[in-house]
Design a protein around this motif. Structure first.
Motif, PDB file in Angstrom:
ATOM      1  N   GLN A  80     -20.344  29.561   0.656  1.00  0.00           N
ATOM      2  CA  GLN A  80     -18.528  29.329   0.636  1.00  0.00           C
ATOM      3  C   GLN A  80     -17.683  29.712   0.185  1.00  0.00           C
ATOM      4  OE1 GLN A  80     -19.461  24.657  -0.941  1.00  0.00           O
ATOM      5  NE2 GLN A  80     -19.720  24.122   0.878  1.00  0.00           N
ATOM      6  N   ASN A  86     -11.331  27.839  -0.134  1.00  0.00           N
ATOM      7  CA  ASN A  86     -12.123  26.589   0.023  1.00  0.00           C
ATOM      8  C   ASN A  86     -11.156  25.637  -0.854  1.00  0.00           C
ATOM      9  OD1 ASN A  86     -14.122  24.811  -0.709  1.00  0.00           O
ATOM     10  ND2 ASN A  86     -15.519  27.053  -1.299  1.00  0.00           N
ATOM     11  N   GLU A  87     -11.228  24.593  -0.202  1.00  0.00           N
ATOM     12  CA  GLU A  87     -10.309  23.289  -0.492  1.00  0.00           C
ATOM     13  C   GLU A  87     -11.530  22.725  -1.783  1.00  0.00           C
ATOM     14  OE1 GLU A  87     -10.872  19.763   1.838  1.00  0.00           O
ATOM     15  OE2 GLU A  87      -9.271  21.242   3.219  1.00  0.00           O
ATOM     16  N   GLU A  88     -12.286  23.364  -2.505  1.00  0.00           N
ATOM     17  CA  GLU A  88     -13.004  23.439  -3.788  1.00  0.00           C
ATOM     18  C   GLU A  88     -12.179  23.827  -4.484  1.00  0.00           C
ATOM     19  OE1 GLU A  88     -17.346  22.104  -5.991  1.00  0.00           O
ATOM     20  OE2 GLU A  88     -17.353  24.041  -4.471  1.00  0.00           O
ATOM     21  N   LYS A 102     -13.999  22.903   3.734  1.00  0.00           N
ATOM     22  CA  LYS A 102     -13.146  22.154   4.132  1.00  0.00           C
ATOM     23  C   LYS A 102     -14.144  21.016   3.062  1.00  0.00           C
ATOM     24  CE  LYS A 102     -10.264  23.025   7.372  1.00  0.00           C
ATOM     25  NZ  LYS A 102      -9.729  22.460   8.827  1.00  0.00           N
ATOM     26  N   GLN A 103     -13.930  19.404   2.951  1.00  0.00           N
ATOM     27  CA  GLN A 103     -13.967  18.634   1.973  1.00  0.00           C
ATOM     28  C   GLN A 103     -14.872  17.712   3.198  1.00  0.00           C
ATOM     29  OE1 GLN A 103     -12.533  16.661  -1.315  1.00  0.00           O
ATOM     30  NE2 GLN A 103     -14.017  15.550  -1.870  1.00  0.00           N
ATOM     31  N   SER A 140     -21.049  18.733  -0.283  1.00  0.00           N
ATOM     32  CA  SER A 140     -19.952  18.031  -0.819  1.00  0.00           C
ATOM     33  C   SER A 140     -18.852  18.311   0.431  1.00  0.00           C
ATOM     34  CB  SER A 140     -19.462  17.356  -1.715  1.00  0.00           C
ATOM     35  OG  SER A 140     -20.024  17.190  -2.240  1.00  0.00           O
ATOM     36  N   TYR A 141     -18.990  19.911   0.927  1.00  0.00           N
ATOM     37  CA  TYR A 141     -17.734  20.534   1.523  1.00  0.00           C
ATOM     38  C   TYR A 141     -18.925  21.521   2.509  1.00  0.00           C
ATOM     39  CZ  TYR A 141     -14.718  19.982  -2.221  1.00  0.00           C
ATOM     40  OH  TYR A 141     -14.372  19.334  -2.858  1.00  0.00           O
TER      41      TYR A 141
END
Length: 192
Positions: A80, A86-88, A102-103, A140-141
């Motif tokens: 990742q 990265n949305e996290e 993405k999540q 989770s992503y």
């Protein structure tokens, strides 16, 4: 020599143990000189994106990793962080792969945890491995589908189970926890 990148994430020793079961010696290091001199580099990962990227930046590894010329394998969080945005933690990745992280939408059980099937295998990593083989995931992503996608998993939606571009390889699943299939993938990487 195989270098395993040392940072604040977990799972580095379990990857080293998986390599040891294949009689492959490795070192865990954050020393740029050792990483550059290594025959192969593995960037394992379990952790949170923004805090991990901060540690990589402090050590200069965020600039070093994309410049490496030998085969490099990112695993889970390692994969990742080799991607774009990265949305996290709203994290900017290294951009090796042109795909964002993405999540998963909360339509099913998240995290995606356990054995699941990968298909459309298109990489030397999967030499001797049949299509629709199960491997072990915990995340989770996800990375969407992209030009660099070399295997696909479908959980809530289809996503990149692995990516490949030039000398860079990455897998969302954990080969070190994926039994004989995972051992074969690690072995294939070492033989590149």
């Amino acid at each position: 020599m195989i270098a395993l990148i040392k940072y604040n994430g977990g799972n580095v020793s379990s990857v080293q143990n998986a390599l040891a079961r294949l009689n492959i010696n490795s070192i865990i290091t954050d020393d740029p000189d050792l990483i550059i001199k290594a025959d192969k580099v593995i960037f394992p990962g379990v952790g949170e994106s923004s805090s991990t990227m901060k540690v990589l930046e402090e050590k200069g590894l965020n600039a070093l990793i994309p410049s490496l010329k030998q085969p490099v394998l990112g695993i889970c969080l390692g994969m990742q962080l080799m991607c774009g945005n990265n949305e996290e933690g709203n994290t900017k990745g290294m951009g090796i792969f042109d795909v964002d992280v993405k999540q998963f939408p909360p339509e099913d059980l998240v995290p995606h945890m356990g054995w699941n099937t990968i298909s459309d295998l298109k990489s030397p990593l999967f030499s001797g491995i049949e299509d629709n083989t199960d491997v072990y995931f915990v995340h989770s992503y996800y990375c969407g589908l992209a030009e660099s996608t070399v295997s696909v998993c479908d959980y809530i939606l289809p996503f990149s189970a692995s990516l490949q571009k030039d000398n860079f390889f990455a897998v969302q699943f954990h080969p070190e926890k994926s039994g004989l299939t995972g051992s074969k993938i690690l072995e294939n990487f070492i033989k590149l």
